[in-house]
Each structure stands twice: as structure tokens, then as C-alpha cells.
Design an enzyme around this catalytic site. Structure first.
Site, PDB file in Angstrom:
ATOM      1  N   ASP A  49      43.615  52.617 -46.084  1.00 13.19           N
ATOM      2  CA  ASP A  49      42.595  53.046 -47.041  1.00 13.19           C
ATOM      3  C   ASP A  49      43.235  53.709 -48.254  1.00 13.19           C
ATOM      4  O   ASP A  49      44.094  54.578 -48.120  1.00 13.19           O
ATOM      5  CB  ASP A  49      41.639  54.035 -46.374  1.00 13.19           C
ATOM      6  CG  ASP A  49      40.608  54.564 -47.354  1.00 13.19           C
ATOM      7  OD1 ASP A  49      39.743  53.774 -47.783  1.00 13.19           O
ATOM      8  OD2 ASP A  49      40.679  55.765 -47.708  1.00 13.19           O
ATOM      9  N   TYR A  54      43.341  57.417 -56.691  1.00 12.48           N
ATOM     10  CA  TYR A  54      44.380  58.207 -56.029  1.00 12.48           C
ATOM     11  C   TYR A  54      45.694  58.112 -56.800  1.00 12.48           C
ATOM     12  O   TYR A  54      46.254  57.024 -56.990  1.00 12.48           O
ATOM     13  CB  TYR A  54      44.597  57.736 -54.591  1.00 12.48           C
ATOM     14  CG  TYR A  54      43.401  57.892 -53.679  1.00 12.48           C
ATOM     15  CD1 TYR A  54      42.352  58.744 -53.989  1.00 12.48           C
ATOM     16  CD2 TYR A  54      43.319  57.185 -52.482  1.00 12.48           C
ATOM     17  CE1 TYR A  54      41.255  58.890 -53.165  1.00 12.48           C
ATOM     18  CE2 TYR A  54      42.232  57.318 -51.637  1.00 12.48           C
ATOM     19  CZ  TYR A  54      41.194  58.166 -51.981  1.00 12.48           C
ATOM     20  OH  TYR A  54      40.118  58.298 -51.149  1.00 12.48           O
ATOM     21  N   ARG A 225      49.321  70.889 -48.044  1.00 14.07           N
ATOM     22  CA  ARG A 225      48.377  70.238 -48.943  1.00 14.07           C
ATOM     23  C   ARG A 225      47.671  71.235 -49.849  1.00 14.07           C
ATOM     24  O   ARG A 225      47.384  70.944 -51.007  1.00 14.07           O
ATOM     25  CB  ARG A 225      47.353  69.451 -48.130  1.00 14.07           C
ATOM     26  CG  ARG A 225      46.295  68.754 -48.964  1.00 14.07           C
ATOM     27  CD  ARG A 225      45.407  67.864 -48.125  1.00 14.07           C
ATOM     28  NE  ARG A 225      46.159  66.779 -47.532  1.00 14.07           N
ATOM     29  CZ  ARG A 225      45.598  65.765 -46.879  1.00 14.07           C
ATOM     30  NH1 ARG A 225      44.289  65.730 -46.739  1.00 14.07           N
ATOM     31  NH2 ARG A 225      46.336  64.805 -46.372  1.00 14.07           N
TER      32      ARG A 225
END
Length: 340
Positions: A49, A54, A225
Site C-alpha cells: 500500500d 507519500y 516516528r
């Protein structure tokens, strides 16, 4: 690995999919990102995906490089449209979809996309225009199946009705869903079940919060992250997941997992995959070992008594309000009067 058909009419997908929203062209060096895709393939993951938005297209490029030489019929390549592209026509207008689709095909180095999903609802474009553009892409052979991502139940129902009229069924929805974020349960899941639409959920580990690496009263670890990925706050800070209240509740759930002989990520991913509505869960990874470690969730039995205890531990942090579906939140935000 386990496999299941996505919705009533979608492709057969691996129960765990690999996503590169924040790890390719963003948080990871190219070699590390490519190694993660190879590890996913070695583990039996067939479903990948990404999206045009992105890393401004770099994620698609890296996925295309990683899958070069792989039997195209052995993998399910999924991407999305509706967030990238900058200013211009509506995000899901016919013009934007046509241009973005061709660009995605070039970056991915493929002749077709197995699952093309509308990334957020577009209030500025008539839904009929969007669905006709999707149907044309399918008839042209550029797309095999279509779906949506982060749409509210009423939006999904209207899109599905139009798709049926056009002879191109809507097969998937891609929402955020995990132990902490359960906003799809009240409205979206029942609507999709009635329509034969499968769930391809993202952030089953809540952006890493459900790994236990973020601790109450402590700064996020370097390289995580929360501090290292552009856009990392999408899944973490949407509802202040790094607050001490949330992290304390997660720590309690982690203790329960340990007592049961499980890791917290094992528990969280197994919980996400426990129910029929979730066909596949999209995971990210910064190292190949994270992938193999997370896949143990597929064979992790969950004791109902443990699930009850975990729910109790997490209760102060669980979000269930269906109005917090992302498309609804953005719609509400856009309608707020400007500050004076």
C-alpha cells in the site's frame, strides 16, 4: 501468511499488508526501505500500500523499484489519489485523477494498479464525476478495483450506489483502526458490511504508540516516528496519543500482555485482525526484523478474559466517536468561521 478476499469483489490479499507512508522516501534511507519490502515478500506478504502523496511521490517510486522483477500477478499493488498534486482542480476531479493515475503508474513502473483508492472525500468535486473517472480507469485497464480511504458511512453509501450503476463495484475502505481508535465501529463498519466492502485498515499499532516505545513522562525516543518522520503526527497526534493519560493506559495494557506471554505489538495487531470486518491490516516497518516479529500476531490466540482486561485498562484512552472519521473532521474544520 493467511489470505482473504477484500470485500465481495476485490482481490485476494494477505492478512497483513505492507505500507510505506512514512518509511520510504521519508524516514528511511532507500536501501533500508528496499530491504523491508524484500523482507515482506519473503514473509509471504503479497499486498503493498502506498499513495501519490507519500513523500511527494518518492514512496511510489521506491515501491516500484522494490517490486521490479517480481512476478506482477503475485502481488497486489494499492495506491491512492486525492491528497497529492498541489493547487489546481479538485483533488478527486476527473482531470486530477487522470493525471495522478498516469503519474502513479510511471512511478510504480507497472501497467496497472490492483486497487486504486480515493484518499479522503472531496467536497469540491461532484461525487458522480469522481466515480465516473474511476470507472473509466477500470475500463481502460489501468485499474483493477477501486475503493476509498477515511470516508464517512454516508459518503461510502453514496459512492457504492454510483459505482454499482457504473458497473464498477466499490470493494474497499481504508480507515485508521486500532485498540485506541475505534471510530469506525458505530457507523462505517455496519455500512460497509451491508455493501460487501472490505476493510484495509491502517495504523493498527497507532503509529507506534501500541508498541510501548513511548513512555509517560518521557521524551519520544530519537529516530521514532513522532520526531523523525514528516507527517508522523497523522496517526499519533490526531487525538493526543502522546499524552501521559494515553501512555499510562497503554503501559497498563502492555503489562497485561506481558503477563499473558505476549508482546504489546502482538496483542494490538492480533486484536485488529480478530474480527471478520477487517480483511487486512497495513503495517509499516523500519527494519526487516520488525516485519517478521509483527507477523507472529497472525497465530496469536486471544483469551476473551485478557481482551476484557485490556479494554478496561485502555478505557480512558479509547476514542469511539463516529463524527471523528477523518473526512467528517476535515469537513467540520472547513466550515468553522474564521477567527476575528
Amino acid at each position: 501468511m493467511q489470505y482473504r478476499r477484500l470485500g465481495a469483489n476485490g482481490p485476494v490479499v494477505s492478512r497483513v499488508a505492507f505500507g510505506n507512508s512514512l518509511t520510504a522516501g521519508n524516514q528511511l534511507a532507500d536501501d533500508a526501505a528496499l530491504a523491508c519490502v524484500r523482507a515482506a515478500l519473503d514473509a509471504g506478504i503479497t499486498t503493498f500500500d502506498t499513495a501519490d502523496a507519500y513523500a511527494e511521490g518518492r514512496a511510489e517510486e521506491l515501491l516500484g523499484r522494490a517490486l521490479a522483477g517480481v512476478d506482477r500477478d503475485s502481488v497486489v499493488v494499492c495506491t491512492k489519489v486525492g491528497r497529492g498534486g498541489g493547487p489546481g482542480p479538485g483533488a478527486l476531479s476527473r482531470e486530477r485523477i487522470a493525471a495522478s493515475l498516469d503519474a502513479s503508474l510511471r512511478r510504480l513502473g507497472t501497467g496497472h494498479i490492483d486497487l486504486y483508492q480515493a484518499h479522503l472525500y472531496d467536497d469540491s468535486t461532484p461525487l458522480e464525476e469522481t466515480m465516473r473517472a474511476f470507472a473509466d480507469a477500470v475500463r481502460a485497464g489501468k485499474v483493477r478495483c477501486v475503493g476509498v480511504s477515511e470516508w464517512a458511512a454516508d459518503e461510502i453509501e453514496r459512492a457504492a450506489a454510483l459505482a454499482r450503476e457504473l458497473g464498477v463495484p466499490l470493494v474497499s475502505n481504508q480507515p485508521q483502526y486500532n485498540l485506541l481508535w475505534r471510530v469506525i465501529e458505530a457507523e462505517v463498519l455496519p455500512a460497509c458490511a451491508a455493501l460487501g466492502i472490505g476493510q484495509m485498515v491502517w495504523s493498527p499499532l497507532a503509529g507506534g504508540v501500541l508498541t510501548g516505545k513511548y513512555r509517560p513522562g518521557q521524551r519520544p525516543p530519537a529516530g521514532s516516528r513522532a520526531v523523525a518522520a514528516r507527517g508522523g503526527d497523522v496517526s499519533i497526534q490526531r487525538w493526543n496519543f502522546l499524552s501521559d493519560e494515553v501512555l499510562s493506559a497503554v503501559a497498563r495494557a502492555g503489562d497485561l500482555a506481558t503477563e499473558a506471554g505476549l508482546t504489546l505489538p502482538q496483542l494490538a495487531l492480533a486484536w485488529t485482525l480478530r474480527d471478520e470486518p477487517v480483511t487486512t491490516a497495513v503495517i509499516g516497518a523500519s527494519t526487516p526484523t520488525q516485519i517478521t516479529r509483527n507477523l507472529t500476531a497472525l497465530t496469536t490466540p486471544l483469551d476473551p478474559a485478557l481482551l476484557h482486561q485490556v479494554d478496561e485498562a485502555l478505557t480512558p484512552a479509547i476514542i469511539r466517536d463516529p463524527t471523528l472519521t477523518l473526512s467528517r473532521m476535515l469537513r467540520t474544520k472547513s466550515r468553522r468561521p474564521a477567527a476575528t
